[in-house]
Motif scaffolding. Sequence first.
Motif, PDB file in Angstrom:
ATOM      1  N   ARG A 122       0.825  -1.220   0.000  1.00  0.00           N
ATOM      2  CA  ARG A 122       0.000   0.000   0.000  1.00  0.00           C
ATOM      3  C   ARG A 122       0.854   1.263   0.000  1.00  0.00           C
ATOM      4  N   THR A 123       1.896   1.259   0.816  1.00  0.00           N
ATOM      5  CA  THR A 123       2.762   2.436   0.902  1.00  0.00           C
ATOM      6  C   THR A 123       3.295   2.812  -0.472  1.00  0.00           C
ATOM      7  N   LYS A 124       3.839   1.824  -1.170  1.00  0.00           N
ATOM      8  CA  LYS A 124       4.432   2.112  -2.473  1.00  0.00           C
ATOM      9  C   LYS A 124       3.351   2.359  -3.522  1.00  0.00           C
ATOM     10  N   ARG A 125       2.293   1.572  -3.508  1.00  0.00           N
ATOM     11  CA  ARG A 125       1.199   1.751  -4.478  1.00  0.00           C
ATOM     12  C   ARG A 125       0.617   3.155  -4.408  1.00  0.00           C
ATOM     13  N   ASP A 126       0.509   3.682  -3.172  1.00  0.00           N
ATOM     14  CA  ASP A 126      -0.085   4.999  -2.968  1.00  0.00           C
ATOM     15  C   ASP A 126       0.919   6.141  -3.109  1.00  0.00           C
ATOM     16  N   GLY A 127       2.137   5.822  -3.561  1.00  0.00           N
ATOM     17  CA  GLY A 127       3.125   6.857  -3.841  1.00  0.00           C
ATOM     18  C   GLY A 127       4.012   7.230  -2.676  1.00  0.00           C
ATOM     19  N   GLY A 128       3.922   6.483  -1.588  1.00  0.00           N
ATOM     20  CA  GLY A 128       4.755   6.772  -0.426  1.00  0.00           C
ATOM     21  C   GLY A 128       6.160   6.234  -0.582  1.00  0.00           C
ATOM     22  N   GLU A 129       7.009   6.620   0.343  1.00  0.00           N
ATOM     23  CA  GLU A 129       8.390   6.141   0.352  1.00  0.00           C
ATOM     24  C   GLU A 129       8.501   5.044   1.401  1.00  0.00           C
ATOM     25  N   LEU A 130       9.084   3.915   1.022  1.00  0.00           N
ATOM     26  CA  LEU A 130       9.258   2.805   1.956  1.00  0.00           C
ATOM     27  C   LEU A 130      10.315   3.173   2.994  1.00  0.00           C
ATOM     28  N   SER A 131      10.052   2.798   4.229  1.00  0.00           N
ATOM     29  CA  SER A 131      11.034   3.030   5.295  1.00  0.00           C
ATOM     30  C   SER A 131      12.133   1.978   5.190  1.00  0.00           C
ATOM     31  N   ASP A 132      13.259   2.257   5.829  1.00  0.00           N
ATOM     32  CA  ASP A 132      14.338   1.268   5.867  1.00  0.00           C
ATOM     33  C   ASP A 132      13.834  -0.027   6.499  1.00  0.00           C
ATOM     34  N   GLU A 133      13.017   0.091   7.541  1.00  0.00           N
ATOM     35  CA  GLU A 133      12.475  -1.086   8.212  1.00  0.00           C
ATOM     36  C   GLU A 133      11.611  -1.911   7.251  1.00  0.00           C
ATOM     37  N   GLN A 134      10.777  -1.250   6.463  1.00  0.00           N
ATOM     38  CA  GLN A 134       9.927  -1.968   5.506  1.00  0.00           C
ATOM     39  C   GLN A 134      10.765  -2.684   4.457  1.00  0.00           C
ATOM     40  N   ILE A 135      11.790  -2.024   3.969  1.00  0.00           N
ATOM     41  CA  ILE A 135      12.649  -2.628   2.951  1.00  0.00           C
ATOM     42  C   ILE A 135      13.399  -3.822   3.527  1.00  0.00           C
ATOM     43  N   LEU A 152       4.227  -5.829  -5.086  1.00  0.00           N
ATOM     44  CA  LEU A 152       5.125  -4.763  -4.639  1.00  0.00           C
ATOM     45  C   LEU A 152       6.043  -4.331  -5.777  1.00  0.00           C
ATOM     46  N   LEU A 153       6.605  -5.287  -6.497  1.00  0.00           N
ATOM     47  CA  LEU A 153       7.509  -4.937  -7.590  1.00  0.00           C
ATOM     48  C   LEU A 153       6.790  -4.159  -8.689  1.00  0.00           C
ATOM     49  N   MET A 154       5.532  -4.491  -8.946  1.00  0.00           N
ATOM     50  CA  MET A 154       4.760  -3.731  -9.926  1.00  0.00           C
ATOM     51  C   MET A 154       4.555  -2.296  -9.439  1.00  0.00           C
ATOM     52  N   ALA A 155       4.276  -2.125  -8.154  1.00  0.00           N
ATOM     53  CA  ALA A 155       4.116  -0.778  -7.603  1.00  0.00           C
ATOM     54  C   ALA A 155       5.423   0.000  -7.713  1.00  0.00           C
ATOM     55  N   ILE A 156       6.547  -0.689  -7.521  1.00  0.00           N
ATOM     56  CA  ILE A 156       7.852  -0.032  -7.648  1.00  0.00           C
ATOM     57  C   ILE A 156       8.104   0.386  -9.095  1.00  0.00           C
ATOM     58  N   VAL A 157       7.724  -0.461 -10.046  1.00  0.00           N
ATOM     59  CA  VAL A 157       7.883  -0.097 -11.458  1.00  0.00           C
ATOM     60  C   VAL A 157       7.080   1.168 -11.758  1.00  0.00           C
ATOM     61  N   TRP A 158       5.852   1.220 -11.265  1.00  0.00           N
ATOM     62  CA  TRP A 158       4.975   2.373 -11.544  1.00  0.00           C
ATOM     63  C   TRP A 158       5.393   3.623 -10.786  1.00  0.00           C
ATOM     64  N   ARG A 159       5.803   3.466  -9.531  1.00  0.00           N
ATOM     65  CA  ARG A 159       6.102   4.625  -8.674  1.00  0.00           C
ATOM     66  C   ARG A 159       7.583   4.945  -8.548  1.00  0.00           C
ATOM     67  N   GLY A 160       8.428   3.966  -8.819  1.00  0.00           N
ATOM     68  CA  GLY A 160       9.868   4.177  -8.701  1.00  0.00           C
ATOM     69  C   GLY A 160      10.359   4.081  -7.267  1.00  0.00           C
TER      70      GLY A 160
END
Length: 75
Positions: free
Chosen positions: A11-24, A44-52
Amino acid sequence: MPAVTILDVIRTKRDGGELSDEQIDWFITSFTDRSIADEQASALLMAIVWRGLSPRELSTWTAALEYRLGAQNPQ
C-alpha cells in the motif's frame, strides 16, 4: 512500533509513499526466507515499477539484498 506487514508495504508504495528502511529490510528478509507469496512480491515490484524508488530507497534495497544474499552464501 507496529509490526510490518506485506499489505502495508504494498500500500505504501502503491499509494506513492516512500518505503522506510524497516519496511525494505523486512521485505528482503521475508522474501528470501520465502515467507512472502510470489504474488505479493510481484504486487510490490509492480508498484515499484509504476512509482519508482527514491535514491535512499534504492540504496537501502541494494544494501539489504547484498547483506541477505551474502549471509546465505558465505564464501
